[in-house]
Design an enzyme around this catalytic site. Structure first.
Site, PDB file in Angstrom:
ATOM      1  N   GLU A  71       0.835  -1.214   0.000  1.00  0.00           N
ATOM      2  CA  GLU A  71       0.000   0.000   0.000  1.00  0.00           C
ATOM      3  C   GLU A  71       0.864   1.256   0.000  1.00  0.00           C
ATOM      4  O   GLU A  71       2.066   1.209   0.238  1.00  0.00           O
ATOM      5  CB  GLU A  71      -0.904   0.040   1.254  1.00  0.00           C
ATOM      6  CG  GLU A  71      -2.242  -0.672   1.092  1.00  0.00           C
ATOM      7  CD  GLU A  71      -3.236   0.067   0.203  1.00  0.00           C
ATOM      8  OE1 GLU A  71      -2.868   1.118  -0.377  1.00  0.00           O
ATOM      9  OE2 GLU A  71      -4.370  -0.404   0.074  1.00  0.00           O
TER      10      GLU A  71
ATOM     11  N   ASN B  24     -10.076   5.065   1.712  1.00  0.00           N
ATOM     12  CA  ASN B  24      -9.054   4.843   0.694  1.00  0.00           C
ATOM     13  C   ASN B  24      -9.081   5.998  -0.294  1.00  0.00           C
ATOM     14  O   ASN B  24     -10.080   6.709  -0.385  1.00  0.00           O
ATOM     15  CB  ASN B  24      -9.297   3.527  -0.054  1.00  0.00           C
ATOM     16  CG  ASN B  24      -8.449   2.397   0.480  1.00  0.00           C
ATOM     17  OD1 ASN B  24      -7.241   2.568   0.662  1.00  0.00           O
ATOM     18  ND2 ASN B  24      -9.052   1.252   0.746  1.00  0.00           N
TER      19      ASN B  24
ATOM     20  N   ASP C 135      -9.625   1.062  -4.296  1.00  0.00           N
ATOM     21  CA  ASP C 135      -8.560   1.169  -3.289  1.00  0.00           C
ATOM     22  C   ASP C 135      -7.827   2.481  -3.543  1.00  0.00           C
ATOM     23  O   ASP C 135      -8.470   3.499  -3.744  1.00  0.00           O
ATOM     24  CB  ASP C 135      -7.654  -0.061  -3.344  1.00  0.00           C
ATOM     25  CG  ASP C 135      -6.927  -0.317  -2.027  1.00  0.00           C
ATOM     26  OD1 ASP C 135      -6.498   0.639  -1.372  1.00  0.00           O
ATOM     27  OD2 ASP C 135      -6.775  -1.489  -1.652  1.00  0.00           O
TER      28      ASP C 135
END
Length: 299
Positions: A18, A158, A206
């Site tokens: 991430e 997100n 995301d």
């Protein structure tokens, strides 16, 4: 490299890769593996790779003006210098044991914006179901002051991008939706949420990044296997296929900011699926024919 030819450039095998950022000063990519509890740094031109264990969950990373990093941990925002200890700058929701930090990105004004969510990771790192919207958005300024940005609640926070016209775009993964907000600079708060991009049938939203044309590139996690390029008016511009099923975050990098890099995850995947798809959790790259914009720096 054409847009349809995204390729694996680093077999990270991240559990949840991430928060990808390009450090143009060092020409390195920086990102985290939340559940793998590590921070990566990679020179994509040579393959030189460094990795630092973090002890507990590490949820986001950004760049600082002084050359260091700002890091989101489970409950804290910390300053870090690519080695050595984390120096706590701010605690977030210390009075809410059932939540954790998630997305965090440096804003154009040099502050760090971060979202929370109900903790979805059990003591054994197995997934825990999210049953309520516990996530909030916060701004952390360089002196450590924390401001809640909105009363809105999110399932999973997100995506954090700032469009050229001043709108802030963020996503709730659980609702399969991206929203735009106006920014009330005087009040230091976000205005009301407006629908930006919702209901897309491939995966869930995301992380995202902006290109130089002010379009949003959104990773489609949970089997989406693609990036969606979204126009500033919320219209779907194009879809770029990826060789991973859970792309998680993206950033433009390279000398000319013309390579789009993508992290991915292998969280919740079966051993059978991973045997058949061993590069899940890897770092991928493509050249989509547009350039990006430099990352903001904290401070």
């Amino acid at each position: 490299m054409h847009e349809t030819e995204a390729s694996l450039i680093f077999d990270a095998r991240d559990v949840v890769g991430e928060s990808l950022a390009w450090d143009e000063r060092r020409e390195r990519l920086v990102w985290v593996d939340i559940i793998g509890r590590r921070i990566h740094r990679l020179d994509p031109s040579t393959g030189a790779h460094e990795s630092w264990p973090t002890g507990d969950l590490v949820t986001s990373v950004g760049l600082r003006k002084d050359g260091g990093a700002i890091v989101g941990l489970r409950k804290e925002i910390a300053l870090w210098d690519f080695g050595g200890p984390f120096r706590t700058l701010a605690a977030i929701e210390a009075d809410r044991p059932g939540t954790r930090l998630n997305e965090g990105v440096v804003a154009p004004d040099g502050s760090f914006w971060v979202g929370t969510m109900a903790n979805n990771i059990g003591p054994d790192d197995a997934p825990v179901a999210i049953t309520s919207d516990e996530g909030k958005l916060y701004r952390v300024d360089p002196n450590g002051a924390v401001t809640m940005l909105s009363e809105d609640r999110f399932g999973i926070t997100n995506t954090m991008v700032w469009l050229a016209d001043g709108r802030f775009v963020t996503a709730d993964t659980m609702k399969n939706a991206l929203y735009s907000y106006g920014w009330d600079k005087k009040a230091g708060r976000l205005g009301g949420a407006l629908p930006f991009f919702a209901g897309f049938e491939r995966g869930l939203p995301d992380g995202s990044c902006l290109d130089a044309e002010d379009y949003v590139w959104n990773c489609r996690v949970v089997g989406g296997r693609c990036l969606a390029r979204i126009a500033p008016d919320g219209r779907l511009d194009r879809i770029v296929e990826l060789p991973c099923s859970w792309p998680t975050s993206c950033a433009f990098g390279g000398t000319n900011l013309d390579t789009l890099f993508v992290t991915s995850a292998r969280f919740t995947m079966s051993a059978e699926h991973l045997d058949a798809n061993p590069h899940e959790g890897g770092l991928f790259a493509l050249r989509p024919g547009v350039r990006g914009v430099p990352a903001n720096r904290f401070g």
